[in-house]
Design a protein around this motif. Sequence first.
Motif, PDB file in Angstrom:
ATOM      1  N   ASP A 157     -26.057  -4.129  -7.003  1.00  0.00           N
ATOM      2  CA  ASP A 157     -24.567  -4.094  -6.518  1.00  0.00           C
ATOM      3  C   ASP A 157     -23.801  -4.925  -7.540  1.00  0.00           C
ATOM      4  O   ASP A 157     -22.913  -4.599  -7.708  1.00  0.00           O
ATOM      5  CB  ASP A 157     -24.482  -4.741  -5.036  1.00  0.00           C
ATOM      6  N   ALA A 158     -23.934  -6.337  -7.633  1.00  0.00           N
ATOM      7  CA  ALA A 158     -23.389  -7.235  -8.429  1.00  0.00           C
ATOM      8  C   ALA A 158     -23.380  -6.979  -9.848  1.00  0.00           C
ATOM      9  O   ALA A 158     -22.314  -6.905 -10.586  1.00  0.00           O
ATOM     10  CB  ALA A 158     -23.801  -8.545  -8.056  1.00  0.00           C
ATOM     11  N   ASP A 159     -24.539  -6.669 -10.225  1.00  0.00           N
ATOM     12  CA  ASP A 159     -24.820  -6.566 -11.813  1.00  0.00           C
ATOM     13  C   ASP A 159     -24.660  -5.114 -12.439  1.00  0.00           C
ATOM     14  O   ASP A 159     -24.481  -4.963 -13.501  1.00  0.00           O
ATOM     15  CB  ASP A 159     -26.124  -7.176 -12.269  1.00  0.00           C
ATOM     16  N   VAL A 160     -24.649  -4.175 -11.693  1.00  0.00           N
ATOM     17  CA  VAL A 160     -24.443  -2.793 -12.083  1.00  0.00           C
ATOM     18  C   VAL A 160     -23.550  -1.874 -11.550  1.00  0.00           C
ATOM     19  O   VAL A 160     -22.401  -1.818 -11.996  1.00  0.00           O
ATOM     20  CB  VAL A 160     -25.886  -1.870 -11.890  1.00  0.00           C
ATOM     21  N   LEU A 161     -23.378  -1.802 -10.259  1.00  0.00           N
ATOM     22  CA  LEU A 161     -22.396  -0.797  -9.429  1.00  0.00           C
ATOM     23  C   LEU A 161     -21.011  -1.600  -9.557  1.00  0.00           C
ATOM     24  O   LEU A 161     -20.168  -0.971  -9.681  1.00  0.00           O
ATOM     25  CB  LEU A 161     -22.772  -0.689  -7.954  1.00  0.00           C
ATOM     26  N   ALA A 162     -20.972  -2.789  -9.605  1.00  0.00           N
ATOM     27  CA  ALA A 162     -19.463  -3.408  -9.746  1.00  0.00           C
ATOM     28  C   ALA A 162     -19.013  -3.164 -11.172  1.00  0.00           C
ATOM     29  O   ALA A 162     -17.725  -3.529 -11.131  1.00  0.00           O
ATOM     30  CB  ALA A 162     -19.639  -5.047  -9.597  1.00  0.00           C
ATOM     31  N   LYS A 163     -19.832  -2.820 -11.894  1.00  0.00           N
ATOM     32  CA  LYS A 163     -19.099  -2.394 -13.293  1.00  0.00           C
ATOM     33  C   LYS A 163     -18.812  -0.772 -13.468  1.00  0.00           C
ATOM     34  O   LYS A 163     -18.510  -0.584 -14.493  1.00  0.00           O
ATOM     35  CB  LYS A 163     -20.130  -2.768 -14.418  1.00  0.00           C
ATOM     36  N   SER A 164     -19.116  -0.200 -12.448  1.00  0.00           N
ATOM     37  CA  SER A 164     -18.684   1.190 -12.493  1.00  0.00           C
ATOM     38  C   SER A 164     -19.131   1.857 -13.603  1.00  0.00           C
ATOM     39  O   SER A 164     -18.530   2.473 -14.481  1.00  0.00           O
ATOM     40  CB  SER A 164     -17.370   1.564 -12.233  1.00  0.00           C
ATOM     41  N   PRO A 165     -20.459   1.876 -13.878  1.00  0.00           N
ATOM     42  CA  PRO A 165     -20.833   2.400 -15.056  1.00  0.00           C
ATOM     43  C   PRO A 165     -21.135   3.945 -15.183  1.00  0.00           C
ATOM     44  O   PRO A 165     -21.137   4.767 -13.908  1.00  0.00           O
ATOM     45  CB  PRO A 165     -22.510   2.022 -15.293  1.00  0.00           C
ATOM     46  N   ASP A 166     -21.272   4.689 -16.295  1.00  0.00           N
ATOM     47  CA  ASP A 166     -21.429   6.081 -16.177  1.00  0.00           C
ATOM     48  C   ASP A 166     -22.723   6.633 -16.510  1.00  0.00           C
ATOM     49  O   ASP A 166     -23.159   7.751 -16.209  1.00  0.00           O
ATOM     50  CB  ASP A 166     -20.533   6.796 -17.374  1.00  0.00           C
ATOM     51  N   ALA A 167     -23.717   5.603 -17.081  1.00  0.00           N
ATOM     52  CA  ALA A 167     -24.943   5.764 -17.201  1.00  0.00           C
ATOM     53  C   ALA A 167     -25.564   4.322 -17.158  1.00  0.00           C
ATOM     54  O   ALA A 167     -24.861   3.218 -17.318  1.00  0.00           O
ATOM     55  CB  ALA A 167     -25.335   6.416 -18.423  1.00  0.00           C
ATOM     56  N   VAL A 168     -26.906   4.594 -16.688  1.00  0.00           N
ATOM     57  CA  VAL A 168     -27.599   3.244 -16.408  1.00  0.00           C
ATOM     58  C   VAL A 168     -28.984   3.587 -17.169  1.00  0.00           C
ATOM     59  O   VAL A 168     -29.687   4.642 -16.856  1.00  0.00           O
ATOM     60  CB  VAL A 168     -27.910   2.850 -15.134  1.00  0.00           C
ATOM     61  N   VAL A 169     -29.517   2.556 -18.119  1.00  0.00           N
ATOM     62  CA  VAL A 169     -30.817   2.834 -18.646  1.00  0.00           C
ATOM     63  C   VAL A 169     -31.579   1.851 -18.063  1.00  0.00           C
ATOM     64  O   VAL A 169     -31.372   0.734 -18.288  1.00  0.00           O
ATOM     65  CB  VAL A 169     -30.717   2.607 -20.212  1.00  0.00           C
ATOM     66  N   ILE A 170     -32.843   2.290 -17.375  1.00  0.00           N
ATOM     67  CA  ILE A 170     -33.559   1.233 -16.755  1.00  0.00           C
ATOM     68  C   ILE A 170     -34.844   1.155 -17.647  1.00  0.00           C
ATOM     69  O   ILE A 170     -35.458   1.878 -17.846  1.00  0.00           O
ATOM     70  CB  ILE A 170     -33.784   1.837 -15.345  1.00  0.00           C
ATOM     71  N   TYR A 171     -35.124  -0.237 -18.066  1.00  0.00           N
ATOM     72  CA  TYR A 171     -36.146  -0.518 -18.883  1.00  0.00           C
ATOM     73  C   TYR A 171     -37.110  -1.656 -18.123  1.00  0.00           C
ATOM     74  O   TYR A 171     -36.611  -3.074 -18.228  1.00  0.00           O
ATOM     75  CB  TYR A 171     -35.732  -1.123 -20.286  1.00  0.00           C
ATOM     76  N   ILE A 172     -37.895  -1.296 -17.190  1.00  0.00           N
ATOM     77  CA  ILE A 172     -38.476  -2.462 -16.468  1.00  0.00           C
ATOM     78  C   ILE A 172     -39.909  -1.895 -16.231  1.00  0.00           C
ATOM     79  O   ILE A 172     -40.634  -0.860 -16.587  1.00  0.00           O
ATOM     80  CB  ILE A 172     -37.938  -2.611 -14.999  1.00  0.00           C
ATOM     81  N   GLY A 173     -40.636  -2.892 -15.846  1.00  0.00           N
ATOM     82  CA  GLY A 173     -42.332  -2.739 -15.263  1.00  0.00           C
ATOM     83  C   GLY A 173     -43.387  -3.510 -15.962  1.00  0.00           C
ATOM     84  O   GLY A 173     -44.453  -3.792 -15.510  1.00  0.00           O
ATOM     85  N   ILE A 174     -42.948  -4.121 -17.148  1.00  0.00           N
ATOM     86  CA  ILE A 174     -43.866  -5.019 -17.812  1.00  0.00           C
ATOM     87  C   ILE A 174     -44.339  -6.083 -17.044  1.00  0.00           C
ATOM     88  O   ILE A 174     -45.367  -6.656 -16.792  1.00  0.00           O
ATOM     89  CB  ILE A 174     -43.242  -5.467 -19.249  1.00  0.00           C
TER      90      ILE A 174
END
Lengths: 226, 226, 226, 226
Positions: free
Chosen positions: A80-97
């Motif tokens: 919410d704070a770090d992504v949605l609050a910025k109203s992005p058009d696209a999000v690239v998720i790079y997680i799992g390591i």
Amino acid sequence: MKTNLAILLLLSLFASGFTMQTKKKIVFFGDSITQQGAGADGYIKKMDSLLTAKNQSANYELIGAGISGNKIYDLYLRMDADVLAKSPDAVVIYIGINDVWHKRTSGTGTDPDRFERFYNAIIKKLKERNIAVYLCTPSVIGEKTDFTNQLDGDLNQYAAMVRNIAKANNCPVIDLRQAFLDHLKTNNPENNDRGVLTTDGVHLNRTGNIFVAQQMYNALSKDFIK
Amino acid sequence: MKTNLAILLLLSLFASGFTMQTKKKIVFFGDSITQQGAGADGYIKKMDSLLTAKNQSANYELIGAGISGNKIYDLYLRMDADVLAKSPDAVVIYIGINDVWHKRTSGTGTDPDRFERFYNAIIKKLKERNIAVYLCTPSVIGEKTDFTNQLDGDLNQYAAMVRNIAKANNCPVIDLRQAFLDHLKTNNPENNDRGVLTTDGVHLNRTGNIFVAQQMYNALSKDFIK
Amino acid sequence: MKTNLAILLLLSLFASGFTMQTKKKIVFFGDSITQQGAGADGYIKKMDSLLTAKNQSANYELIGAGISGNKIYDLYLRMDADVLAKSPDAVVIYIGINDVWHKRTSGTGTDPDRFERFYNAIIKKLKERNIAVYLCTPSVIGEKTDFTNQLDGDLNQYAAMVRNIAKANNCPVIDLRQAFLDHLKTNNPENNDRGVLTTDGVHLNRTGNIFVAQQMYNALSKDFIK
Amino acid sequence: MKTNLAILLLLSLFASGFTMQTKKKIVFFGDSITQQGAGADGYIKKMDSLLTAKNQSANYELIGAGISGNKIYDLYLRMDADVLAKSPDAVVIYIGINDVWHKRTSGTGTDPDRFERFYNAIIKKLKERNIAVYLCTPSVIGEKTDFTNQLDGDLNQYAAMVRNIAKANNCPVIDLRQAFLDHLKTNNPENNDRGVLTTDGVHLNRTGNIFVAQQMYNALSKDFIK
């Protein structure tokens, strides 16, 4: 005179407004690799260079949202704070390591079923806001090419899960793990565990940052970047 | 008459004595897989059947020395009582799965350097007594064929170590891991994690016991079994 | 004149020979704490100072045999070369911290039953040679006094095992864990996890080395040091 | 007659409506202990009996929301559906055992900082809706009373964290861990690891369920239950 000035101001405001409206925001959401990716020579900067080279730089704003040590549920908690609050058009998720790695280093990795559940919950929230979602498979923990890196089995499993989650949610996948494995097969003849695309087996060196930027550009330019 | 009887007795004693001297002892030294291997339908029994079929059964005594949960250093600790005391001619060592597996299940696996050190110490003691030593690579923890079994990376590393230890000590290696992977590639089209050669991903089912017996027979019949 | 000189030489040789025969050897057998204990300001040096202060230094030779990272089975593997080869009169065993700690840091700690088994095997070998054996309980992993150090439960269990092993083998125990806990109860009012007797929660600082030396001197002077 | 009946119906509807409005909802939010707590002889049922005995049963609805294997972040993920959707007046959170335990059994426990962060996030969401929040410290993993249960150190740390989180958020704490330790000190003279309040060292037996119900009743009757 006054009228002309007013019109000029209005036009410039309109122009800047127009620019603001069309500059699309892409948030890169991840762990320390992405945190470093926002730094000098990081993959986000390299992707910016690719956009500049293609004369597309003015249309896209690239925003880093990586925090060291993050696992899938950390992303969920702070989205919410770090992504949605910025109203992005696209999000690239790079997680799992870290979800795999921390099982070994501190006993605090992520169970496969939780990995899927939190990943799906993140995607759901993004899709509800019509945000384009790109999923990266976790790249490497160790660069050896014969599957003798200690965590290769588990990492392969989590990469497979990401591919399945992407498919189930109809999201494009940026298959970094496969791209890394293919690249290393050719470029790591001595079977070293680091030094080709990473500094330490996990974090990207200069070549690795350029490599990841290119993979992401390839994926996003298929539909999102025009 | 009496003299003839005495000579007959003497001859038969001599004959049986001769048989006893030539019946070569092979000890199978390992963990629960080998413990089960000594049971009905176990791989040691299956190997006995192979010897019988080849008419070689009278010349070899097969002795199981497997204990559930054993890791490399457990073998070292009990080798005097369980192996050397039996004066074997050959020892087949089949160990390594728990050394990897227990890292995950109880935090008590074996460090790679210790694995090598204890393995070398075992081989040294056996070679000093002119005992033939055969090294098996650890077979599988999960039967999936795309290297997504959780511990595949680590197990591949320990299998590679066994091959290197065998080479450095000039011992024949029975490469069960490679043999299993090759067999599964063909016989596990649905990528199941168990049920082809094992009951639970680790312990051998009937097919697995026959498979291991054949691998061992192949290796030992190259020089030891004649 | 010549005869007198010869007698003098003979006497001095005899004297030195006599001294050599009576100088008793004490081997300190353990992990990194003992490896550091043999260094400047280490607990073995401190114990030597205690002997000197009591005018007992000439009668005892203190020998460090600590190797970083060692667990109980590492001691067993190297005891012939590093302990028995030195023909000691007494051995002080200070082990167990890594057996617990490595469960968390690398998944390669020691199962309780193996800890007991290898410990008993070491004691048996020493007793067969009439070597006096002193057992230290593992001191601390974290100096907090309210049992909130992450591994306190497990370490308490291993300390209890050492006390039981000592009792069963009729060996004196040097109960470092209890001595540390008692000392910290008084001297660590802020409940810090390091800095009182250790530098990092495990390895001894100057005060800790003096403390351990005193504990060991107290125990050995009950019967061995006279 | 008809009018009277109508008035009677109206009155009874009003009465039931009144009851419905005043029946306060308490959700018990946790893991397998709470899941079992909602079953026959479970602690939630026992607490219902306590309310009945005090003639308070009509005013409170007790709702179980426990799921086996849950850790703090699992509660966060499902709190909208399983807690907020029920519009509770109070929530009793009983979590933390798996956060510690799974470090050892599957390498997937919870880091201390994440435990705090997710716990605070849950409390924040509940407080925003004026829901009373009660925090339970994690009870036991093993019932031995001398702090030799393997995970005692870590569990003590997480219990201390819960007390601090409660204080910082001005929430009442139900200190089950301390209550268990006190009870066991008296009632477990043989230092058994199970069988006093639990069946297996973790899950509550009949006595344990009654004990927990009483602890919770004591805490809630201080202000919430009247």
